[in-house]
Structure formats: C-alpha cells, structure tokens
Design a protein around this motif. Structure first.
Motif, short mmCIF file in Angstrom:
data_model
loop_
_atom_site.label_atom_id
_atom_site.label_comp_id
_atom_site.label_asym_id
_atom_site.label_seq_id
_atom_site.Cartn_x
_atom_site.Cartn_y
_atom_site.Cartn_z
N TYR A 1 -35.04 12.13 -41.54
CA TYR A 1 -36.05 13.17 -41.64
C TYR A 1 -35.61 14.49 -41.02
N GLY A 2 -34.31 14.68 -40.87
CA GLY A 2 -33.81 15.96 -40.39
C GLY A 2 -34.16 17.08 -41.36
N LYS A 3 -34.16 18.31 -40.88
CA LYS A 3 -34.63 19.43 -41.69
C LYS A 3 -33.75 19.68 -42.91
N ASP A 4 -32.50 19.19 -42.88
CA ASP A 4 -31.59 19.48 -43.99
C ASP A 4 -31.29 18.27 -44.86
N TRP A 5 -32.03 17.16 -44.67
CA TRP A 5 -31.79 15.97 -45.48
C TRP A 5 -31.91 16.32 -46.96
N SER A 6 -30.88 16.01 -47.75
CA SER A 6 -30.89 16.33 -49.18
C SER A 6 -30.29 15.20 -50.00
N TRP A 7 -30.41 13.96 -49.48
CA TRP A 7 -29.76 12.81 -50.12
C TRP A 7 -30.77 11.87 -50.76
N GLY A 8 -31.95 12.41 -51.11
CA GLY A 8 -32.93 11.63 -51.84
C GLY A 8 -33.31 10.34 -51.14
N THR A 9 -33.30 9.25 -51.91
CA THR A 9 -33.71 7.94 -51.38
C THR A 9 -32.51 7.07 -51.04
N GLN A 10 -31.40 7.70 -50.67
CA GLN A 10 -30.18 6.96 -50.36
C GLN A 10 -30.41 5.89 -49.31
N ASN A 11 -31.34 6.13 -48.38
CA ASN A 11 -31.61 5.17 -47.31
C ASN A 11 -32.55 4.05 -47.75
N GLY A 12 -33.06 4.10 -48.97
CA GLY A 12 -33.96 3.06 -49.47
C GLY A 12 -35.26 2.96 -48.71
N GLY A 13 -35.70 4.07 -48.11
CA GLY A 13 -36.95 4.05 -47.35
C GLY A 13 -36.85 3.40 -46.00
N THR A 14 -35.62 3.14 -45.51
CA THR A 14 -35.44 2.46 -44.23
C THR A 14 -34.86 3.41 -43.19
N ASN A 15 -34.97 3.04 -41.93
CA ASN A 15 -34.26 3.72 -40.85
C ASN A 15 -32.87 3.11 -40.72
N GLY A 16 -32.02 3.72 -39.90
CA GLY A 16 -30.64 3.26 -39.81
C GLY A 16 -30.10 3.25 -38.40
N THR A 17 -28.82 2.87 -38.29
CA THR A 17 -28.12 2.77 -37.01
C THR A 17 -26.82 3.56 -37.09
N THR B 1 -29.05 17.98 -67.11
CA THR B 1 -30.27 18.70 -67.46
C THR B 1 -31.30 18.62 -66.35
N THR B 2 -31.12 17.69 -65.41
CA THR B 2 -32.05 17.58 -64.30
C THR B 2 -31.26 17.48 -63.01
N THR B 3 -31.91 17.83 -61.93
CA THR B 3 -31.29 17.76 -60.61
C THR B 3 -31.91 16.62 -59.83
N PRO B 4 -31.11 15.64 -59.35
CA PRO B 4 -31.69 14.52 -58.60
C PRO B 4 -32.31 15.00 -57.31
N GLY B 5 -33.32 14.31 -56.84
CA GLY B 5 -33.95 14.69 -55.59
C GLY B 5 -34.84 13.58 -55.09
N PRO B 6 -35.56 13.80 -54.00
CA PRO B 6 -36.44 12.79 -53.45
C PRO B 6 -37.50 12.38 -54.47
N THR B 7 -37.93 11.11 -54.40
CA THR B 7 -38.89 10.60 -55.36
C THR B 7 -40.32 10.80 -54.87
N THR B 8 -40.49 11.35 -53.70
CA THR B 8 -41.84 11.58 -53.19
C THR B 8 -41.92 12.95 -52.58
N VAL C 1 -23.70 6.45 -40.50
CA VAL C 1 -24.95 5.70 -40.35
C VAL C 1 -24.99 4.58 -41.39
N THR C 2 -25.45 3.39 -40.96
CA THR C 2 -25.78 2.32 -41.89
C THR C 2 -27.28 2.15 -41.92
N TRP C 3 -27.87 2.24 -43.13
CA TRP C 3 -29.32 2.12 -43.30
C TRP C 3 -29.73 0.67 -43.46
#
Length: 291
Positions: free
Chosen positions: A145-161, A105-112, A174-176
């Motif tokens: 922060y790429g223009k096509d990022w559509s994975w919500g908060t999968q990175n937990g608000g962190t940067n990755g390698t 009934t809902t579509t997951p997405g970014p929390t902010t 990538v590992t976040w």
C-alpha cells in the motif's frame, strides 16, 4: 551462444542447465526478451516483448534482470534467482511467420478502486536508506500500500515478508502470501511501493529528531558526540578495512561496498589494556515510525 538455431529456440531450452556466465552473456543489457517458463506476473507488459535495461551481473540483486516492456512497464524478473527463469530471449521470427508491433489497447492496473488501508505508512522519502534498511529488514512483514505501488494484484490480495535486504540503490525483495516473489522500490528512482504491515501511524511529513547514522557526508557523526577528557582515545571513521593488516570489514551497511564508511576503534598499538573510547548518542524518541 545459448540460441543456436531456430529449431533450438522454438523448443525453448531448460535455462537451468546453462552456466551463470552463459546466461549473463545472453541476458545482457539491451537483449530483447519475452515471457518464459516460470512467468507468474499476470498481465505485466501486456504480452509485449521487452528490452533488458539491467542485465544479469548489472542488477543489484543476484539472479535478476530489469526489463522495460514495449508498453513502458518496468520491473525486475528472476533469471536464476530462487531457481526460477521468468524470461526467454525473443528470437527473430522464422521467415513467413506474421508478427505485430501493435501497442496494447488497454493498460493493466488494479482490479479495485477501493482505497487501501494506510496503517504502517508514512512519507518514506523523509528517511535515509540506512533507516529504511533497519525498518524493512529481512523477515519484516509488509503491505503493498505504498504511495507508488503500480503492480496491480501481483500480491494476490495478501501481505508479504521481506526476503532480501534493501540495496543501496533502493530495491528490496518480498515474497507475498500467494507465493509470488519480486523486487520492489523503496527509494529507487524516488519511488516507494511498500508499507509496514504493523506500525505506528505517523503524520505524512513526520521527521525524526534522532536520525540513524550512516557515517557519510559532511557531518558523518550527525548529532552524536565523541567524549573528550574522560576517555583515552576517539572512535575513528574508516572504510575498506582498517589501518591494521587484514582487519576491519571491506564493506559498510549503507552502500555495501568499499566506498561506504563505518565507525571503529583500533585495538592494536599504541592501544593498551584499560584504554577507553566513548561515543554518546542524543536522547532517542519513539513517537515516529523508524525512531
């Protein structure tokens, strides 16, 4: 067959005990799957079952499969990679067990809704796969922060390698900072999920005047030049080994297979000590990310 009886399947066997061949036979393209023991991708798929669209042995990275969930969400998942198993096969329900195929009934997405920082980003579609492979090499720090990022908060608000090199089909591992590892699109299907953590900010459509070479296409040498007159012989373009027996790489850096080309010099006969082959680049500029 991994799945022998309903009793077996209800117990959910330890998939690490099965061989790669057994897993490839079960988690093949077209197989129906559900979330498994190592699932760590939040609400991706919204709890629906899904269908493997690239099975083990078909996906570009070893130990991964690609799944399209019934709500339309598509991503790659670990089935042996990093000793993790994100999926189980969806087993036909035991007689009398109710099921539902209702869509979410809902579509997951970014929390902010806050706009993310864009430093280290540019229009990556302007760059070749070879250039992106250099920019986003293993060990490079990246942001989601790429223009096509559509994975919500999968990175937990962190940067990755970056932990696995960009493939010819445009996927990168990538590992976040929160420990989540997954593959992301950097050219795949024309989409770009990532940016560099630290980089030179460039105009959206900035173009490099000194492109890197992949030795493909109708002008494989680009704006580089063979020198004539002051050297003895020229560099050659090859693929899948050289003219000398058992020499030369079998793959290239762009396609990572025998169809891709590279530049080389033949050092066997008729070459002699003191022979030279000169290949000259244009002047490189450094005002644009990737140049």
């Amino acid at each position: 067959d991994i799945w022998l009886t309903p009793d077996c399947c209800a117990a959910r066997p330890d998939l690490s005990k099965f061989s790669v061949a057994q897993l490839a036979g079960a988690f093949r393209t077209g197989a129906r799957v559900i979330r498994g023991r190592d699932w760590s991708w939040g609400t991706q798929g919204a709890g629906n079952p899904g269908t493997i669209t690239l099975g083990l042995g078909n996906y570009s990275s070893t130990g991964y499969v690609q799944v399209r969930w019934d709500n339309g969400f598509v991503s790659a998942y670990r089935m042996g990679a990093l000793s993790k198993y994100d999926l189980y096969l969806q087993i036909p329900p035991v007689s009398g067990t109710p099921t539902t195929t209702q869509p979410p009934t809902t579509t997951p997405g970014p929390t902010t809704s806050a706009a993310p920082p864009r430093a280290g980003c540019q229009d990556w579609a302007q760059l070749t796969n070879a250039r992106l492979k250099v920019l986003f090499k293993v060990g490079t720090r990246v942001t989601p922060y790429g223009k096509d990022w559509s994975w919500g908060t999968q990175n937990g608000g962190t940067n990755g390698t970056v932990v696995s090199a960009l493939t010819a089909s445009g996927y990168i591992g990538v590992t976040w900072g929160n420990g989540v590892t997954n593959t992301y699109r950097m050219g795949a299907t024309g989409l770009y999920d990532l940016c560099l953590e630290v980089g030179i900010t460039a105009p959206p459509n900035a173009a490099c005047t000194t492109p890197l070479l992949d030795f493909e296409g109708s002008k494989p040498l680009g704006n580089w030049s063979q020198i004539s007159g002051s050297d003895t012989f020229d560099w050659a373009i090859g693929n899948d080994g050289t003219t000398s027996g058992s020499t030369g790489p079998g793959v290239d850096h762009t396609f990572d297979n025998a169809t891709g080309h590279y530049l080389y010099i033949e050092t066997s006969f008729p070459r002699r000590s003191g022979d030279t082959a000169q290949f000259v680049s244009p002047v490189f500029t450094t005002n644009v990310v990737g140049c």
